[in-house]
Design a protein around this motif. Structure first.
Motif, PDB file in Angstrom:
ATOM      1  N   GLN A 165      22.015 -16.069 -12.490  1.00  0.00           N
ATOM      2  CA  GLN A 165      21.369 -14.758 -12.587  1.00  0.00           C
ATOM      3  C   GLN A 165      21.766 -13.868 -11.415  1.00  0.00           C
ATOM      4  O   GLN A 165      22.004 -12.670 -11.597  1.00  0.00           O
ATOM      5  CB  GLN A 165      19.853 -14.927 -12.630  1.00  0.00           C
ATOM      6  N   VAL A 189      16.444 -16.760 -18.938  1.00  0.00           N
ATOM      7  CA  VAL A 189      15.117 -16.640 -18.335  1.00  0.00           C
ATOM      8  C   VAL A 189      14.142 -17.661 -18.924  1.00  0.00           C
ATOM      9  O   VAL A 189      13.455 -18.375 -18.187  1.00  0.00           O
ATOM     10  CB  VAL A 189      14.572 -15.196 -18.491  1.00  0.00           C
ATOM     11  N   HIS A 225       9.356 -10.428 -17.646  1.00  0.00           N
ATOM     12  CA  HIS A 225      10.326 -11.488 -17.401  1.00  0.00           C
ATOM     13  C   HIS A 225      11.735 -11.127 -17.844  1.00  0.00           C
ATOM     14  O   HIS A 225      12.703 -11.677 -17.344  1.00  0.00           O
ATOM     15  CB  HIS A 225       9.884 -12.795 -18.079  1.00  0.00           C
TER      16      HIS A 225
END
Length: 135
Positions: free
Chosen positions: A24, A49, A91
């Motif tokens: 990420q 995620v 998120h």
């Protein structure tokens, strides 16, 4: 011997978390340096995620099931933070706002990386201690 396997499984969980968070961060830095467009970067980040949250939750449950209470308590803030992000629907990275929230997203991932690095250090210590204790 079972404690050694528990620490080994914990180590593997942590390495997978480390890989996901570093991925990420690489996606965010590629976006920052204009190597990739915002849409592709958001897709790549959003794809990992939920697996990150799942692995973290499984790791916390694993600590509870194996009786490593100290590690379970230490992993609760990270788990609660992930639950808070998921319930408030923060998120996922938004394609339209990714440039505005780039520094904040990078800081989030760096704090997660620090937390995982601390856990890796502790787990490696206990892994080695368990291996030497069994001999």
């Amino acid at each position: 011997m079972s404690d050694l396997f528990a620490w080994l499984i914990s180590f593997l969980f942590l390495v997978s978390l480390l890989i996901i968070v570093v991925y990420q961060l690489v996606c965010l830095s590629d976006l920052e340096f204009d190597y990739v467009n915002p849409y592709d970067s958001s897709i790549r980040i959003n794809r990992v995620v939920i697996p990150e949250f799942t692995v973290q939750g499984a790791l916390t449950i694993f600590y509870l099931l194996t009786g490593h209470w100290f590690m379970a308590i230490l992993s609760l803030p990270y788990l609660c933070y992930n639950i808070k992000l998921y319930t408030s629907k923060e998120h996922l990275t938004d394609v339209t706002e990714i440039y505005n929230s780039l520094k904040r997203e990078q800081k989030r991932r760096l704090f997660k990386l620090g937390h995982i690095a601390l856990f890796l250090f502790i787990t490696t210590f206990w892994l080695i201690h368990s291996a030497l204790e069994d001999d």
